[in-house]
Design an enzyme around this catalytic site. Structure first.
Site, PDB file in Angstrom:
ATOM      1  N   GLU A 167       1.140  -1.396   0.083  1.00 45.99           N
ATOM      2  CA  GLU A 167       0.109   0.310  -0.222  1.00 45.99           C
ATOM      3  C   GLU A 167       0.649   1.340   0.123  1.00 45.99           C
ATOM      4  O   GLU A 167       0.782   1.967   0.931  1.00 45.99           O
ATOM      5  CB  GLU A 167      -1.032   0.465   1.542  1.00 45.99           C
ATOM      6  CG  GLU A 167      -1.888  -1.313   1.284  1.00 45.99           C
ATOM      7  CD  GLU A 167      -2.941  -1.382   2.433  1.00 45.99           C
ATOM      8  OE1 GLU A 167      -3.138  -0.494   3.330  1.00 45.99           O
ATOM      9  OE2 GLU A 167      -3.767  -2.292   2.195  1.00 45.99           O
ATOM     10  N   ASN A 208       2.507  -4.864  -3.262  1.00 41.82           N
ATOM     11  CA  ASN A 208       1.142  -5.181  -3.031  1.00 41.82           C
ATOM     12  C   ASN A 208       0.325  -3.903  -2.743  1.00 41.82           C
ATOM     13  O   ASN A 208       0.776  -2.704  -1.545  1.00 41.82           O
ATOM     14  CB  ASN A 208       0.845  -6.167  -1.747  1.00 41.82           C
ATOM     15  CG  ASN A 208      -0.391  -6.505  -1.432  1.00 41.82           C
ATOM     16  OD1 ASN A 208      -1.080  -7.848  -2.832  1.00 41.82           O
ATOM     17  ND2 ASN A 208      -0.616  -6.935  -0.014  1.00 41.82           N
ATOM     18  N   HIS A 244     -10.055  -5.997  -2.701  1.00 44.50           N
ATOM     19  CA  HIS A 244     -11.376  -6.069  -2.374  1.00 44.50           C
ATOM     20  C   HIS A 244     -12.598  -4.821  -3.059  1.00 44.50           C
ATOM     21  O   HIS A 244     -12.909  -4.049  -3.400  1.00 44.50           O
ATOM     22  CB  HIS A 244     -10.757  -5.077  -1.045  1.00 44.50           C
ATOM     23  CG  HIS A 244      -9.802  -5.800  -0.065  1.00 44.50           C
ATOM     24  ND1 HIS A 244     -10.294  -6.509   0.513  1.00 44.50           N
ATOM     25  CD2 HIS A 244      -8.724  -5.707   0.015  1.00 44.50           C
ATOM     26  CE1 HIS A 244      -9.295  -7.368   0.982  1.00 44.50           C
ATOM     27  NE2 HIS A 244      -8.512  -6.198   1.057  1.00 44.50           N
ATOM     28  N   GLU A 272      -6.389 -10.363  -2.550  1.00 48.77           N
ATOM     29  CA  GLU A 272      -7.031 -10.493  -0.859  1.00 48.77           C
ATOM     30  C   GLU A 272      -8.670 -10.631  -1.663  1.00 48.77           C
ATOM     31  O   GLU A 272      -9.100  -9.744  -0.559  1.00 48.77           O
ATOM     32  CB  GLU A 272      -6.945  -8.894   0.198  1.00 48.77           C
ATOM     33  CG  GLU A 272      -4.974  -8.850   0.153  1.00 48.77           C
ATOM     34  CD  GLU A 272      -4.762  -7.486   1.007  1.00 48.77           C
ATOM     35  OE1 GLU A 272      -5.426  -7.278   1.876  1.00 48.77           O
ATOM     36  OE2 GLU A 272      -3.567  -7.773   1.296  1.00 48.77           O
ATOM     37  N   ASP A 274     -11.868 -10.151  -2.110  1.00 48.49           N
ATOM     38  CA  ASP A 274     -13.535 -10.593  -1.282  1.00 48.49           C
ATOM     39  C   ASP A 274     -13.944  -9.551  -2.116  1.00 48.49           C
ATOM     40  O   ASP A 274     -14.302  -8.025  -2.715  1.00 48.49           O
ATOM     41  CB  ASP A 274     -13.581 -10.225   0.149  1.00 48.49           C
ATOM     42  CG  ASP A 274     -12.954  -9.311   1.036  1.00 48.49           C
ATOM     43  OD1 ASP A 274     -12.931  -7.828   0.112  1.00 48.49           O
ATOM     44  OD2 ASP A 274     -12.835  -9.103   2.320  1.00 48.49           O
TER      45      ASP A 274
END
Ligand code: 9MR
Length: 355
Positions: A167, A208, A244, A272, A274
């Site tokens: 990030e 990432n 996400h 990650e 979702d």
């Protein structure tokens, strides 16, 4: 068309009696539903040489058999949801706590799962001695190098990929003014990658981030940095797209965007995944979520050098989403009682080219 001999035709026809005797002597195939490995998520992923991972929380890993049953049956990769973050590993300076991270690495080895390491250099979840230490640039460099050497050294050879830098970008594509950036300048990224490569030469080293799935200002900033790093010979091997998502809102440019990174020779992974839904989730939203899981998975696996897909948790019982996005939840493939949701089937179909 030239005649090709059909071997079956050369067999003599069986008499009825002989056929009956043969049938009686062989075990009949089971007619119960097929629960063999090939039909699990990891079965499909293994068949195409890909990773299907889950972020693992230490609490249920220790205490909930239903959690580990699903984890072991369905996933060939794990990521520590929190246990390998700096605040977990070194809560006070020079005093380490490896228990939860070791537990996951050992669990993975025992269940034939790979481990993605997450994460080494981040603006978040740093121990307070580090975040508030007011260190000089040279002290901070030494501290960061030691953190990387110590962590990668401990798990050398046991972790197939590391999210080295997490990030680092703002939404406009500039570098985030983190502790690292503000004290060390943007060179901290190349240094971290070089130190990580020296500490574990076989681990694939990743940058990432979130909101980089679309072709947008943020992914442009990362793309330009990745190109520069590669041109300078910095050991950058992959880009992690956190993914996400909100139900029904997958970016249409996702596959093309992943491909442009892959075209640089980099691995790409969804790290990650979702898909959150405003609660209560309707059946139409659960169906759309299933489609989103399938599309996201295909968007990665349809690109050369996609290493695989990791889901950020297993079950809605343990998900960061409701605590962060007020009114949203139901983001994962299993419900709170470990029942497979439509999203499970979407993920499965995304992994299975025959679906
Ligand atoms: O899922 C993690 C949650 O348990 C932690 O409280 C949170 C703290 O920052 O981090 C969550 O995981 C994050 C991941 O490490 C990096 N990308 C965003 C994830 C969700 O916030």
């Amino acid at each position: 068309m030239p005649h090709t001999p059909d071997r079956r035709r050369s067999l003599r026809p069986l008499t009825l009696a002989a056929a009956g005797a043969l049938l009686a002597s062989v075990a009949l195939p089971q007619l119960t539903p097929d629960a063999s490995a090939a039909t699990t998520l990891r079965g499909y992923a293994d068949a195409r040489g890909a990773r299907i991972g889950a972020a693992v929380a230490d609490g249920p890993l220790r205490t909930e058999p239903a959690y580990t049953t699903v984890l072991n049956r369905e996933f060939n990769s794990v990521t520590a949801e929190n246990a390998m973050k700096w605040d977990a590993l070194e809560p006070s300076r020079n005093s380490y706590n490896w228990a939860a991270a070791d537990r996951l690495v050992n669990h993975a080895a025992a269940n034939n799962q790979g481990v993605r390491g997450h994460t080494l250099v981040w603006h978040n979840q740093n121990p307070s001695w580090l975040a508030n230490g007011n260190f000089s640039a040279s002290e901070l460099n030494t501290i960061l190098k030691k953190h990387i050497d110590t962590t990668l050294g401990r798990y050398r050879g046991k972790i197939y990929a590391w999210d080295v830098v997490n990030e680092a970008f703002n939404e406009d594509g500039s570098l985030r003014n983190s502790l690292w950036q503000s004290k060390l300048g943007s060179g901290y990224i190349a240094n971290a990658l070089r130190w990580a490569h020296a500490a574990d030469p076989n681990a694939k080293l990743y940058i990432n981030d979130y909101n980089i799935e679309a072709d947008n200002a943020k992914s442009d900033g990362l793309y330009n940095l990745a190109r520069q790093l590669l041109a300078q010979g910095v050991p950058l091997h992959g880009i992690g797209f956190q993914a996400h998502f909100v139900v029904g809102q997958l970016p249409s440019s996702m596959k093309a965007n992943l491909k442009r990174f892959s075209d640089l020779g980099l691995e790409v992974s969804i790290t990650e995944l979702d898909v959150r839904i405003p609660l209560p989730a309707s059946s139409a939203e659960l169906a759309q979520q299933s489609t989103d899981y399938k599309t996201a998975t295909e968007n990665c696996l349809g690109v050369p050098r996609c290493a695989g897909v990791t889901v950020w948790g297993l079950t809605d019982k343990y998900s960061w989403v409701p605590g962060t996005f007020n009114g949203y939840g139901a983001a994962l493939p299993y419900n709170e009682s470990y029942g497979a949701k439509p999203a499970y089937q979407g993920l499965s179909d995304g992994l299975n080219p025959q679906a």
